[in-house]
Scaffold this active site. Sequence first.
Site, PDB file in Angstrom:
ATOM      1  N   SER A  55      43.823  50.530  35.666  1.00 31.11           N
ATOM      2  CA  SER A  55      45.168  50.738  35.120  1.00 31.11           C
ATOM      3  C   SER A  55      45.236  51.946  34.188  1.00 31.11           C
ATOM      4  CB  SER A  55      45.656  49.480  34.408  1.00 31.11           C
ATOM      5  OG  SER A  55      44.821  49.167  33.319  1.00 31.11           O
ATOM      6  N   CYS A  82      47.341  43.159  39.949  1.00 29.50           N
ATOM      7  CA  CYS A  82      46.150  43.377  39.128  1.00 29.50           C
ATOM      8  C   CYS A  82      46.358  44.572  38.176  1.00 29.50           C
ATOM      9  CB  CYS A  82      44.904  43.510  39.999  1.00 29.50           C
ATOM     10  SG  CYS A  82      43.413  43.147  39.055  1.00 29.50           S
ATOM     11  N   ARG A 137      38.230  41.237  38.289  1.00 25.51           N
ATOM     12  CA  ARG A 137      38.434  41.730  36.914  1.00 25.51           C
ATOM     13  C   ARG A 137      39.919  41.632  36.550  1.00 25.51           C
ATOM     14  NH1 ARG A 137      37.486  46.785  35.628  1.00 25.51           N
ATOM     15  NH2 ARG A 137      37.879  47.561  37.709  1.00 25.51           N
ATOM     16  N   HIS A 172      45.110  39.679  44.036  1.00 24.70           N
ATOM     17  CA  HIS A 172      45.255  40.756  45.025  1.00 24.70           C
ATOM     18  C   HIS A 172      45.792  40.240  46.366  1.00 24.70           C
ATOM     19  CE1 HIS A 172      43.008  44.055  42.974  1.00 24.70           C
ATOM     20  NE2 HIS A 172      42.476  43.033  42.339  1.00 24.70           N
ATOM     21  N   GLU A 174      46.972  41.848  48.689  1.00 21.10           N
ATOM     22  CA  GLU A 174      46.646  42.816  49.751  1.00 21.10           C
ATOM     23  C   GLU A 174      45.255  42.577  50.326  1.00 21.10           C
ATOM     24  OE1 GLU A 174      46.553  43.278  46.606  1.00 21.10           O
ATOM     25  OE2 GLU A 174      45.069  44.758  45.995  1.00 21.10           O
TER      26      GLU A 174
HETATM   27  N1  GLN Z   1      40.632  45.448  35.092  1.00 21.87           N
HETATM   28  C1  GLN Z   1      41.376  46.474  35.732  1.00 21.87           C
HETATM   29  C2  GLN Z   1      42.356  47.127  34.757  1.00 21.87           C
HETATM   30  O1  GLN Z   1      42.689  46.536  33.762  1.00 21.87           O
HETATM   31  C3  GLN Z   1      42.153  45.930  36.911  1.00 21.87           C
HETATM   32  C4  GLN Z   1      41.199  45.503  37.986  1.00 21.87           C
HETATM   33  C5  GLN Z   1      41.798  45.481  39.353  1.00 21.87           C
HETATM   34  O2  GLN Z   1      42.878  46.030  39.601  1.00 21.87           O
HETATM   35  N2  GLN Z   1      41.089  44.893  40.275  1.00 21.87           N
HETATM   36  O3  GLN Z   1      42.774  48.214  35.010  1.00 21.87           O
END
Ligand code: GLN
Length: 194
Positions: A55, A82, A137, A172, A174
């Site tokens: 991100s 995410c 994550r 996710h 996708e």
């Molecule tokens: N932890 C990531 C973030 O905060 C996101 C992880 C993901 O998109 N799989 O950017």
Amino acid sequence: MIKIGILDLQGDVSEHQIMAKNAVNKISLKADVLKVKTAPEVAECDGIVISGGESTVIGRLIHENGIDIAIKENHIPVLGTCAGMVLLSQQTDCDQPLLGLVPMKVKRNGFGRQKLSFEADLNLNALKTPYPGVFIRAPYAYDVEDGTVVVGQIHDKIIAVAYEHHLATAFHPELTNDTRIHEYFLKEVLNCVE
Ligand code: GLN
């Protein structure tokens, strides 16, 4: 003919394009699903998908390219998954550029070390049967404000939020074969253009 843009800056963009196309076919919609990179391309879209990835990276590129302004000025519905959920939020535990379109805070990597990646069947209030959640994550949301709809939770953590025509998921969609999240978003987009 509606136009769905998959923001092509970083992350699992092609997977989203395939799933969105499958969802379009499933509900027999007339829609183009394209990868988009620039603010003028984004401004032409009726809905934007922001994928998983990092991100901080995606947010910086969104800001540098004026994509945040294009989304906001044109009131474009966003599906953020995410990292996309992180970017839809108004505040995280880091100092990073955000879109801030959904009034909620987000804890990044919110499921702790032992569970950085996992799968779980999710009961989402928009769907009749469980949805296969893939978490990598993943963030979770908290301090969601009035007007938001909590679409799903796991272990008391909020992992899907709808607000106006935006949808944020910590997981996710996708990376599954289940098009229902994309179908849900397409219907939101359709409601906006009609
Ligand atoms: N932890 C990531 C973030 O905060 C996101 C992880 C993901 O998109 N799989 O950017």
